[in-house]
Design an enzyme around this catalytic site. Structure first.
Site, short mmCIF file in Angstrom:
data_model
loop_
_atom_site.label_atom_id
_atom_site.label_comp_id
_atom_site.label_asym_id
_atom_site.label_seq_id
_atom_site.Cartn_x
_atom_site.Cartn_y
_atom_site.Cartn_z
N SER A 56 -43.74 -40.89 33.62
CA SER A 56 -43.01 -39.60 33.27
C SER A 56 -43.05 -38.51 34.00
CB SER A 56 -43.54 -39.38 31.81
OG SER A 56 -44.92 -39.37 31.61
N ASN B 89 -53.67 -38.62 24.74
CA ASN B 89 -52.90 -38.75 23.52
C ASN B 89 -53.44 -37.45 22.73
OD1 ASN B 89 -52.49 -41.34 23.86
ND2 ASN B 89 -53.45 -41.94 22.30
N HIS C 128 -9.24 -19.49 5.76
CA HIS C 128 -8.37 -20.63 6.23
C HIS C 128 -7.55 -20.48 7.61
CE1 HIS C 128 -8.95 -21.96 2.11
NE2 HIS C 128 -8.75 -20.54 1.71
N SER D 295 -8.02 -21.49 37.31
CA SER D 295 -7.56 -22.67 37.43
C SER D 295 -7.20 -23.37 38.93
CB SER D 295 -6.40 -23.06 36.63
OG SER D 295 -5.69 -24.05 37.13
N LYS E 25 -3.99 -18.70 35.20
CA LYS E 25 -4.96 -19.05 34.21
C LYS E 25 -6.42 -18.17 34.37
CE LYS E 25 -5.04 -21.54 31.24
NZ LYS E 25 -5.17 -22.96 31.43
N GLU F 279 -16.46 -21.97 26.11
CA GLU F 279 -16.29 -23.43 25.86
C GLU F 279 -17.65 -24.35 26.12
OE1 GLU F 279 -12.49 -24.91 27.30
OE2 GLU F 279 -12.26 -22.85 27.86
N1 ARG Z 1 -47.08 -39.58 29.35
C1 ARG Z 1 -47.63 -39.75 28.04
C2 ARG Z 1 -46.82 -39.26 27.02
O1 ARG Z 1 -46.11 -38.37 27.31
C3 ARG Z 1 -48.96 -39.39 27.78
C4 ARG Z 1 -50.12 -40.07 26.60
C5 ARG Z 1 -50.06 -41.46 27.25
N2 ARG Z 1 -50.93 -42.03 26.25
C6 ARG Z 1 -51.33 -43.34 26.29
N3 ARG Z 1 -51.96 -43.92 25.56
N4 ARG Z 1 -50.60 -44.13 27.36
O2 ARG Z 1 -46.78 -39.58 25.92
#
Ligand code: ARG
Length: 454
Positions: free
Chosen positions: A22, A109, A155, A276, A282, A289
């Protein structure tokens, strides 16, 4: 090499590594992650879990990673998966095995939850500030155009004359509610999840109040399982963003209508318009938008995260990693929209003559005038309706109706009916607290300004 090599005998495939990582999204949390770790390690030392020299070494290491990052010298790797493990890896590379002590009494976590809470508090405050800037522009434009009268619609049909200032100030109050919702939500966002560990808490003699204070949070989660699996505060914020975007989208729709040839009430500055590639004449309101369009995508991201969350058992599940992209994007789009919208409104010009009323928006005035002569409103409404109908047949306006005709409707009608029917008179007769009368609107602007704190 991963953080869990001990238990594993097989390498992760490249596809799995790519799917699992990630870092391409959560690198955004760099500063929050460093800040969280500095507070965590400080607390570990104060509680005697790490020595002060270990703490100093880790702090120095983290500060130096921060400096490297600012010099563009940090390379994150997908192999280290996410921002937390990337920083830990960099730390161990920098200061040696002591770096491995940083994660004592903590899990990714509660770590990721801490980062996200810090990030959300920061961004909510930034959005409140942007709202206030837009509110300031609205009050300025309302004040400088306090004499401009325009048709008010229901309306999308012309209804009654109103002040332009009254029209745009209605968005001030929508934004005020948006701001209040965000500010109120801070008491649910500003909570520290640190110490929840993976889910069950920790065996180390930590001091959660200390990290809460060090990180500037106003409270602590009472339940470790809730602490690591709560994403309500993200959804609540995203829904608050939805309302902001919905308001900007409605205002954008009006801007788009107002700058058409058909309305021609306003002209947008060239700096906030596009042309445009084929039609040389234009000038398009693309900013308005795009904001209207982004209101849709922001809402979609909210719905996506809500669906991600709805089936998850306690506590942490990897599904939750999917919270970041939609959240970061919704925040970025809302901030950009508020900023662009502000510039667009600040620089647009009004075509006051085009807004002037030449229509039947004063029909209610005539009915009200009859009421002043003692005619019950329902009868006055019917008499006015008949008069409007005959005017349409004759292609004239109420202002053009001869006094004899008015007298045939009611013998007590005098010349003053013509003054009564002017848009200015119509507007200024509405001096009730939240009406469109000039004094009432000036009072509204004055009250509004007291609600802008920065
Ligand atoms: N990259 C993970 C997330 O965004 C971090 C937590 C990962 N925890 C785990 N038990 N694999 O959720």
């Amino acid at each position: 090499m991963t953080a869990w090599d001990g238990r594993f005998t097989e390498e992760m495939s490249a596809d799995v590594q790519d799917f699992n990582q990630s870092i391409d999204v959560d690198h955004v949390l760099f500063y929050e992650d460093i800040k969280g770790s500095i507070a965590h390690v400080e607390m570990l030392a104060q509680c005697g879990i790490l020595t002060h020299s270990e703490k100093d070494l880790i702090h120095q290491g983290l500060r130096s990673i921060e400096a490297d990052y600012e010099n563009g010298d940090v390379v994150f790797t997908a192999a280290a998966e996410d921002i937390h493990l990337n920083i830990e890896k960099l730390l161990i590379e920098k200061i040696g095995p002591t770096g491995g002590k940083m994660h004592t009494g903590r899990s990714r976590n509660d770590q990721v939850a801490t980062d996200m809470h810090l990030y959300t508090v920061k961004e909510v405050n930034a959005i409140v500030h942007l709202i206030e800037q837009l509110q300031t522009t609205i009050t300025e434009r309302a004040e400088e155009n306090i004499d401009v009268i325009m048709p008010g619609y229901t309306h999308l049909q012309r209804a009654q004359p109103i002040l332009f200032a009254h029209h745009i100030m209605s968005y001030f109050w929508m934004l005020q509610r948006d701001k209040e919702r965000l500010t109120d939500s801070l008491k649910r966002i500003s909570l520290s999840p640190l110490g929840a560990g993976a889910l069950a808490g920790t065996t180390y003699p930590i001091d959660q109040q200390m990290t809460q204070t060090l990180l500037g949070f106003s409270g602590l989660y009472m339940n470790s399982m809730d602490a690591v699996s709560d994403r309500d505060y993200l959804l609540e914020t995203m829904n608050n963003l939805n309302l902001i975007m919905m308001h900007l989208s409605r205002f954008s729709e009006e801007i788009i209508l107002w700058c058409t040839h058909e309305f021609n009430f306003i002209a947008l500055s060239d700096a906030f318009s596009t042309g445009s590639s084929i039609m040389p004449q234009k000038k398009n309101p693309d900013m308005a938008e795009l904001i209207r369009g982004k209101a849709g995508t922001v809402a979609g991201r909210y719905m996506g995260l809500l669906m991600t969350m709805k089936g998850l058992p306690l506590a942490y599940n990897k599904d939750m990693q999917e919270d970041k992209k939609p959240f970061f994007e919704a925040v970025a789009d809302t901030k950009k929209s508020l900023n662009i919208f502000n510039g667009m409104i600040r620089t647009m010009t009004l075509n006051k003559e085009e807004m002037a009323l030449n229509d039947f928006s004063n029909a209610t005035e005539f009915a009200d005038y009859l009421v002043t002569l003692g005619v019950p409103f329902r009868e006055a409404h019917a008499l006015t309706g008949k008069l409007v109908y005959s005017c349409i047949q004759k292609n004239q306006l109420l202002m053009d109706v001869p006094l004899e005709t008015y007298r045939s409707i009611h013998p007590s009608i005098t010349e003053e009916v013509y003054t009564f029917l002017t848009p200015a008179a119509a507007v200024n007769r509405r001096q009730n607290l939240n009406g469109t009368g000039t004094d009432a609107v000036l009072q509204q602007i004055k009250e509004g300004k007291t609600l802008i704190s920065r």
